[in-house]
Design a protein around this motif. Structure first.
Motif, PDB file in Angstrom:
ATOM      1  N   TYR A 273       0.870  -1.202  -0.042  1.00 21.74           N
ATOM      2  CA  TYR A 273       0.193  -0.021   0.086  1.00 21.74           C
ATOM      3  C   TYR A 273       0.827   1.112  -0.094  1.00 21.74           C
ATOM      4  O   TYR A 273       0.494   2.178  -0.702  1.00 21.74           O
ATOM      5  N   ALA A 274       1.890   1.273   0.926  1.00 19.06           N
ATOM      6  CA  ALA A 274       2.896   2.418   0.771  1.00 19.06           C
ATOM      7  C   ALA A 274       3.432   2.669  -0.751  1.00 19.06           C
ATOM      8  O   ALA A 274       3.453   3.752  -1.032  1.00 19.06           O
ATOM      9  N   LYS A 275       3.751   1.624  -1.430  1.00 10.64           N
ATOM     10  CA  LYS A 275       4.104   1.510  -2.926  1.00 10.64           C
ATOM     11  C   LYS A 275       3.026   2.377  -3.665  1.00 10.64           C
ATOM     12  O   LYS A 275       3.410   3.090  -4.374  1.00 10.64           O
ATOM     13  N   LEU A 276       1.979   1.980  -3.521  1.00  8.66           N
ATOM     14  CA  LEU A 276       0.826   2.492  -4.180  1.00  8.66           C
ATOM     15  C   LEU A 276       0.453   3.908  -4.147  1.00  8.66           C
ATOM     16  O   LEU A 276       0.069   4.492  -4.901  1.00  8.66           O
ATOM     17  N   MET A 277       1.013   4.202  -2.666  1.00 14.36           N
ATOM     18  CA  MET A 277       1.103   5.631  -2.460  1.00 14.36           C
ATOM     19  C   MET A 277       1.990   6.599  -2.918  1.00 14.36           C
ATOM     20  O   MET A 277       2.074   7.630  -2.880  1.00 14.36           O
ATOM     21  N   GLY A 278       2.763   5.851  -3.843  1.00 14.88           N
ATOM     22  CA  GLY A 278       3.984   6.581  -4.314  1.00 14.88           C
ATOM     23  C   GLY A 278       5.293   6.639  -3.605  1.00 14.88           C
ATOM     24  O   GLY A 278       6.188   7.148  -4.044  1.00 14.88           O
ATOM     25  N   LEU A 279       5.472   5.754  -2.688  1.00 13.41           N
ATOM     26  CA  LEU A 279       6.580   5.664  -1.946  1.00 13.41           C
ATOM     27  C   LEU A 279       7.850   4.782  -2.788  1.00 13.41           C
ATOM     28  O   LEU A 279       7.282   3.995  -3.399  1.00 13.41           O
ATOM     29  N   PRO A 280       8.862   5.258  -3.011  1.00 16.86           N
ATOM     30  CA  PRO A 280       9.812   4.481  -3.969  1.00 16.86           C
ATOM     31  C   PRO A 280      10.267   3.077  -3.703  1.00 16.86           C
ATOM     32  O   PRO A 280      11.498   3.006  -3.386  1.00 16.86           O
ATOM     33  N   ILE A 281       9.305   2.409  -3.598  1.00 15.22           N
ATOM     34  CA  ILE A 281       9.756   0.888  -3.153  1.00 15.22           C
ATOM     35  C   ILE A 281       9.831   0.027  -4.519  1.00 15.22           C
ATOM     36  O   ILE A 281       9.093   0.058  -5.366  1.00 15.22           O
ATOM     37  N   ASN A 282      11.055  -0.586  -4.633  1.00 17.01           N
ATOM     38  CA  ASN A 282      11.396  -1.283  -5.754  1.00 17.01           C
ATOM     39  C   ASN A 282      10.813  -2.884  -5.890  1.00 17.01           C
ATOM     40  O   ASN A 282       9.842  -2.828  -6.347  1.00 17.01           O
ATOM     41  N   ARG A 283      11.338  -3.641  -4.682  1.00 17.41           N
ATOM     42  CA  ARG A 283      10.779  -4.926  -4.916  1.00 17.41           C
ATOM     43  C   ARG A 283      10.515  -4.938  -3.367  1.00 17.41           C
ATOM     44  O   ARG A 283      11.172  -4.858  -2.213  1.00 17.41           O
ATOM     45  N   ILE A 284       9.485  -6.012  -3.244  1.00 18.18           N
ATOM     46  CA  ILE A 284       8.804  -6.314  -1.988  1.00 18.18           C
ATOM     47  C   ILE A 284       9.347  -7.999  -1.918  1.00 18.18           C
ATOM     48  O   ILE A 284       8.892  -8.707  -2.915  1.00 18.18           O
TER      49      ILE A 284
END
Length: 493
Positions: A273-284
């Motif tokens: 969800y943080a990634k969906l909000m725009g946080l620059p997460i590459n791979r989970i």
């Protein structure tokens, strides 16, 4: 607003979603849309203020003043130190310590907030009944929920845990919780999945709900099926990124990987969800123990929970039915509630196969692996020698899977490992790993706590100190099939 993953309920407010806990007809609440939040706008803020900024867009029916009071838990002394979730750099990766709260596990980060979210939700939802909170735990959620809800007026909490399926420290934490509104039940001959399934059946029972309403009770949950439990967990991924930038581990435009040891998938879902909000997460990166139902799914597209269950040294991950995975599949399928309904149809008995398009979306988003018992112990020992850092058996699983990921991909992206519990909660097994002995010579878990302190120089978390001398409440016991009957006996008869 919030909707059900199964398409059977729409247009619910945050207060309604949090109060109900899960969708009455089956399914989980998810936000209808996700806000954009640029991490740069959070630079220089305290954890408390970051929490407010991350959570506010999801709580449109909450007054800003109410949320300001709710997030004060992160700065009022309940957490050990000024930073409730420090990022410890160990070179090319960092460890996000999520265990500085009162119960020494990551669940505190959300369960110190949930009671107040629920209190305000009840007021917003115009509900005047007492709330009966039912919780299934594989170890850490139970104590964190009990601690958060103890002595709360108008709230009663019952925690079910598998007898013999949690560590001695975890069990003692639960049975020594104060508060006349707290109840602990040991489920004999059952595992976490059976506890969780029984709780879900109770939520779906119209007759039991009607009986409780006659006694002025409504149901809710403190498990991560409740949106109010999951929402605060999004915050610390933003916090991890902010710390990585300030430590010079990530450039202002760089991305980070996240490794999550997971059982019920909530902590990993929060990262997504943080990634969906725009946080620059590459791979989970999803890390499982020997109960590797998730690793198998990401390899094959088949989710098969009807399989051998193993009690391991990382008990909080001993789960085969990962509730929050439904939320993940909802997003990966393009929010196709019909597919979710068909996959989670009770007639499938916990086994289903997703379509190739959904599987590819899952694999593009998450790398999954697992570690067995021997690998977990070896990782604790090897990491201590290499970094003088002590992993608990859950975080060690994450570390091993991260090492496997590096070997497979050579991805040099700065990576954050979510450390979900203090090693002192599992002292015996950590000492076994560090000493290289498979048999422990401590007379009990309390001696093991002291020995780990002496061996490593690490401080015993204050929430675990003196547990052996605290007064215990005798836990009620029942079999899995008797959970609903027990609730009737406790609150209706």
């Amino acid at each position: 607003m919030y909707e059900s993953t199964r398409g059977n309920l729409y247009g619910q407010t945050a207060a309604q979603a949090i109060t109900l806990g899960m969708v009455p007809g089956g399914g989980l609440f998810v936000p209808s849309t996700f806000p954009d939040l640029n991490w740069k706008d959070l630079q220089g803020l305290t954890y408390r203020d970051v929490a407010k900024r991350v959570m506010m867009p999801y709580l449109a029916d909450f007054a800003e003043e109410s949320l300001s009071e709710i997030v004060n838990v992160y700065s009022d002394g309940r957490f050990d130190g000024e930073d409730p979730a420090p990022l410890v750099s160990l070179g090319k990766f960092g460890v996000l310590e999520l265990w500085h709260g009162p119960t020494a596990a990551f669940k505190d980060m959300a369960l110190q907030v949930l009671p107040d979210l629920m209190k305000v939700s009840l007021e917003q939802f115009n509900r005047e009944e007492d709330v009966l909170i039912l919780v299934a735990t594989s170890g850490d959620t139970g104590k964190a929920a009990l601690e958060g809800f103890k002595n709360r007026k108008g709230m009663h909490i019952v925690v079910f845990y598998p007898d013999g399926g949690v560590s001695p420290v975890q069990e003692r934490q639960m049975t020594t919780t104060e508060g006349s509104n707290t109840h602990v039940v040991a489920v004999v001959g059952g595992n976490f999945d059976q506890c969780q399934t029984a709780v879900k059946h109770i939520f779906a029972s119209d007759s039991l709900k009607a009986k409780l309403q006659g006694k002025n009770f409504i149901f809710s949950s403190a498990n991560s099926i409740n949106w109010g439990r999951l929402l605060p967990q999004i915050v610390y991924y933003y916090w991890a990124y902010l710390q990585a930038v300030s430590q010079g581990k990530i450039t202002s435009e760089g991305k980070m990987n996240v490794v999550v040891p997971t059982g019920n998938f909530g902590n990993l879902q929060a990262a997504y969800y943080a990634k969906l909000m725009g946080l620059p997460i590459n791979r989970i990166i999803c890390a499982s123990n020997t109960n590797n139902v998730l690793a198998d799914f990401f390899a094959t597209g088949v989710y098969q929970s009807q399989r051998a269950f193993f009690q391991t040294i990382s008990p909080s991950m001993d789960i085969l039915v990962s509730s929050n995975f439904e939320r993940f599949l909802y997003e990966m399928s393009g929010r196709n509630s019909e597919k979710i309904q068909s996959w989670y149809d009770a007639s499938n008995q916990g086994t289903f196969t997703v379509d190739p398009t959904t599987l590819k979306a899952c694999q593009d988003t998450v790398y999954a692996g697992w570690a067995n018992e021997e690998e977990t112990l070896e990782t604790i020992a090897r990491s201590y020698k290499a970094y003088q850092y002590v992993f608990d058996p859950h975080t060690a699983v994450a570390m091993k899977v991260y090492e496997d990921y590096l070997s497979a991909t050579n991805d040099q992206t700065f990576t954050v490992i979510a450390s979900t519990a203090s090693p002192f909660k599992f002292s015996s097994n950590v000492i076994r790993a560090l000493d290289g002995e498979r048999e422990l010579n401590c007379k009990d878990e309390w001696e093991a706590l002291e020995r780990l302190n002496i061996l490593t120089g690490w401080k015993i978390p204050w929430g675990l100190q003196g547990l052996d001398s605290k007064t215990e409440k005798k836990a009620t016991s029942c079999v899995p099939e008797g959970i609903a009957e027990l609730i009737e006996k406790m609150f209706i008869d």
